[in-house]
Enzyme design. Structure first.
Site, PDB file in Angstrom:
ATOM      1  N   ARG A   1      17.578  88.251  28.476  1.00 51.21           N
ATOM      2  CA  ARG A   1      18.327  88.020  29.734  1.00 51.21           C
ATOM      3  C   ARG A   1      17.340  87.802  30.881  1.00 51.21           C
ATOM      4  O   ARG A   1      17.577  87.026  31.794  1.00 51.21           O
ATOM      5  CB  ARG A   1      19.300  89.165  30.035  1.00 51.21           C
ATOM      6  CG  ARG A   1      19.962  89.028  31.392  1.00 51.21           C
ATOM      7  CD  ARG A   1      21.287  89.790  31.525  1.00 51.21           C
ATOM      8  NE  ARG A   1      21.224  91.158  31.030  1.00 51.21           N
ATOM      9  CZ  ARG A   1      20.562  92.155  31.635  1.00 51.21           C
ATOM     10  NH1 ARG A   1      19.900  91.943  32.753  1.00 51.21           N
ATOM     11  NH2 ARG A   1      20.567  93.369  31.120  1.00 51.21           N
TER      12      ARG A   1
ATOM     13  N   TYR B   1      32.271  68.899  44.663  1.00 49.44           N
ATOM     14  CA  TYR B   1      32.764  69.320  43.353  1.00 49.44           C
ATOM     15  C   TYR B   1      33.794  70.438  43.530  1.00 49.44           C
ATOM     16  O   TYR B   1      33.491  71.463  44.147  1.00 49.44           O
ATOM     17  CB  TYR B   1      31.593  69.789  42.483  1.00 49.44           C
ATOM     18  CG  TYR B   1      32.073  70.257  41.138  1.00 49.44           C
ATOM     19  CD1 TYR B   1      32.593  69.341  40.227  1.00 49.44           C
ATOM     20  CD2 TYR B   1      32.067  71.602  40.809  1.00 49.44           C
ATOM     21  CE1 TYR B   1      33.078  69.765  39.019  1.00 49.44           C
ATOM     22  CE2 TYR B   1      32.559  72.029  39.586  1.00 49.44           C
ATOM     23  CZ  TYR B   1      33.051  71.102  38.696  1.00 49.44           C
ATOM     24  OH  TYR B   1      33.552  71.527  37.493  1.00 49.44           O
TER      25      TYR B   1
ATOM     26  N   ASP C   1      23.156  69.679  45.830  1.00 46.20           N
ATOM     27  CA  ASP C   1      23.668  69.440  44.478  1.00 46.20           C
ATOM     28  C   ASP C   1      23.232  68.026  44.089  1.00 46.20           C
ATOM     29  O   ASP C   1      23.730  67.040  44.647  1.00 46.20           O
ATOM     30  CB  ASP C   1      25.197  69.594  44.472  1.00 46.20           C
ATOM     31  CG  ASP C   1      25.804  69.447  43.085  1.00 46.20           C
ATOM     32  OD1 ASP C   1      25.166  68.828  42.209  1.00 46.20           O
ATOM     33  OD2 ASP C   1      26.938  69.931  42.879  1.00 46.20           O
TER      34      ASP C   1
ATOM     35  N   LYS D   1      25.746  67.615  32.722  1.00 45.96           N
ATOM     36  CA  LYS D   1      26.031  66.206  32.951  1.00 45.96           C
ATOM     37  C   LYS D   1      24.869  65.343  32.432  1.00 45.96           C
ATOM     38  O   LYS D   1      24.595  65.344  31.255  1.00 45.96           O
ATOM     39  CB  LYS D   1      26.351  66.001  34.423  1.00 45.96           C
ATOM     40  CG  LYS D   1      27.369  67.018  34.986  1.00 45.96           C
ATOM     41  CD  LYS D   1      28.741  66.923  34.360  1.00 45.96           C
ATOM     42  CE  LYS D   1      29.656  68.089  34.703  1.00 45.96           C
ATOM     43  NZ  LYS D   1      29.811  68.384  36.111  1.00 45.96           N
TER      44      LYS D   1
HETATM   45  C1  LIG Z   1      30.158  69.434  36.871  1.00 43.54           C
HETATM   46  C2  LIG Z   1      29.609  69.610  38.225  1.00 43.54           C
HETATM   47  C3  LIG Z   1      29.329  70.886  38.724  1.00 43.54           C
HETATM   48  C4  LIG Z   1      29.642  72.150  37.939  1.00 43.54           C
HETATM   49  O1  LIG Z   1      28.879  72.254  36.803  1.00 43.54           O
HETATM   50  P1  LIG Z   1      29.378  73.026  35.446  1.00 43.54           P
HETATM   51  O2  LIG Z   1      28.227  72.831  34.542  1.00 43.54           O
HETATM   52  O3  LIG Z   1      30.639  72.366  35.019  1.00 43.54           O
HETATM   53  O4  LIG Z   1      29.606  74.443  35.826  1.00 43.54           O
HETATM   54  C5  LIG Z   1      28.784  70.974  39.989  1.00 43.54           C
HETATM   55  N1  LIG Z   1      28.527  69.887  40.735  1.00 43.54           N
HETATM   56  C6  LIG Z   1      28.794  68.652  40.296  1.00 43.54           C
HETATM   57  C7  LIG Z   1      28.492  67.480  41.177  1.00 43.54           C
HETATM   58  C8  LIG Z   1      29.347  68.461  39.034  1.00 43.54           C
HETATM   59  O5  LIG Z   1      29.631  67.229  38.602  1.00 43.54           O
END
Ligand SMILES: *Cc1c(COP(=O)(O)O)cnc(C)c1O
Length: 367
Positions: free
Chosen positions: A42, A94, A165, A190
């Site tokens: 962890r 998001y 982000d 992604k």
């Molecule tokens: C999918 C996504 C998230 C969240 O990520 P997870 O891996 O689904 O928790 C955050 N920001 C953007 C722009 C995303 O496309």
């Protein structure tokens, strides 16, 4: 080393005496105590160390922290703030992170949702307790572009941090730290994962300061860490990231132009199009415009659903960034509070042959 080379080599931190060429998976949760040893999975793990090393290098940061999802990564940033802090966040973002701010952090931090493309509005939203500017550019699902340098300048004046982000652009097309941001966030689920089979998230810091140490503590003590298998798989995926992104962006650019000139399409949101309101800002901070776009079909939600149902190669599913093309009518997924236009289709352009994708879109958009 340049990005393509780093992506291939910076994810190997091999300590195995057999010297395998590829980082092996270390599943052990515990490690023999010795000076400088990893102690418990962890807290750390060789695969996670390898992943964090390559992520920090790709984003030009000092350190990285890997999480079990993008949401867990974002939440760690908000949790690292002092209670009572004020956050300025985008009006288009998001929706899962928007939900954290309004449903989990309600009563703990204050949030203003602002159109970050409007710098006057951003300035007007600053409060004495503003501690964080949260940016998402390009944004989900409207592909809005925020001028990262301009937001960094505002944050410097008020002594706030900037977190970005960077999921849509990826490290290949945009490096927020080089533009002055303090923290970069990725949903590695992604493009970094790229094959729709790994859930993960990451943060990268410009400087490993006290705020960062708090984030690392939350990673360790909060415990939303990825498994050795997932981190191994992610390191493997990152090796091809640059080449996948070139393909995604090339296809998306051509599909955006095709949709833009199609009589049954009302509007196309893609930062690479000259018609995009902030195309010039995108061009000044991105080296490519990415593989995501949204478009509004002429007509109602039913018309958008009809187009989706006729597509053969675009799977109607959520998520993005995989090799396969996906479409989704976002408003239907975001629920009744969604401000997303009901006829908007979000598209994650994949790596199938471009002509197959264009032919498929052409037949689906026919009256
Ligand atoms: C999918 C996504 C998230 C969240 O990520 P997870 O891996 O689904 O928790 C955050 N920001 C953007 C722009 C995303 O496309």
């Amino acid at each position: 080393m340049r990005l393509e080379t780093l992506a291939i080599h910076a994810g190997n931190i091999i300590t195995d005496s057999h010297q395998p060429a590829v980082q092996p998976i270390t599943t052990s949760t515990t490690f023999v105590h010795h000076e400088g040893s990893v102690i418990y999975s962890r807290a750390n793990n060789p695969n996670r160390m390898a992943l964090e090393n390559v992520l920090a290098k790709l984003e030009h940061g000092e350190d990285a922290a890997a999480f079990s999802s993008g949401n867990a990564a974002a939440l760690a940033v908000f949790q690292a703030l002092e209670p009572g802090s004020h956050i300025i966040a985008p009006d288009d973002m998001y929706h899962g992170i928007h939900r954290q701010l309004v449903e989990i952090l309600k009563g703990i931090v204050e949030v203003s949702f602002v159109d970050l493309a409007d710098l006057e509005m951003v300035r007007a939203s600053v409060k004495p307790n503003t501690k964080l500017l949260w940016i998402e550019t390009p944004s989900n699902p409207l592909l809005k572009i925020t001028d990262i340098r301009a937001l960094v300048a505002i944050a410097k004046e008020i002594g706030a941090k900037v977190a970005c982000d960077n999921t849509f652009a990826t490290s290949v097309f945009q490096n927020p730290i080089l533009l002055g941001a303090d923290i970069v966030m990725h949903s590695t689920t992604k493009y970094l994962g790229g094959h729709s089979d790994i859930l993960g998230g990451a943060l990268i810091c410009k400087k490993a300061d006290d705020f960062w140490q708090r984030i690392k503590m939350i990673q360790h003590v909060g415990g939303a860490v990825p498994s050795p298998f997932d981190t191994y798989l992610l390191v493997r995926s990152i090796k091809t990231l640059a080449y996948r992104m070139k393909g995604h962006a090339e296809h998306a650019g051509i599909i955006a132009e095709f949709l833009y000139s199609h009589p049954n399409v009302e509007e196309v949101c893609y930062p690479g199009l000259k018609s995009h309101k902030n195309h010039h800002v995108a061009a000044s901070q991105m080296s490519g415009f990415g593989g995501m776009l949204s478009f509004m079909v002429k007509g109602s939600a039913a018309e958008a659903d009809r187009v989706i149902s006729k597509l053969k190669y675009f799977t109607n599913a959520t998520s993005l960034g995989g090799v396969e093309s996906l479409v989704e009518r976002r408003a239907a997924v975001e629920g009744p509070d969604s401000k997303t236009p009901s006829n908007l289709i979000r598209m994650s352009v994949g790596l199938e042959h471009l002509d197959d994708l264009l032919e498929d879109l052409s037949q689906a958009l026919q009256e």
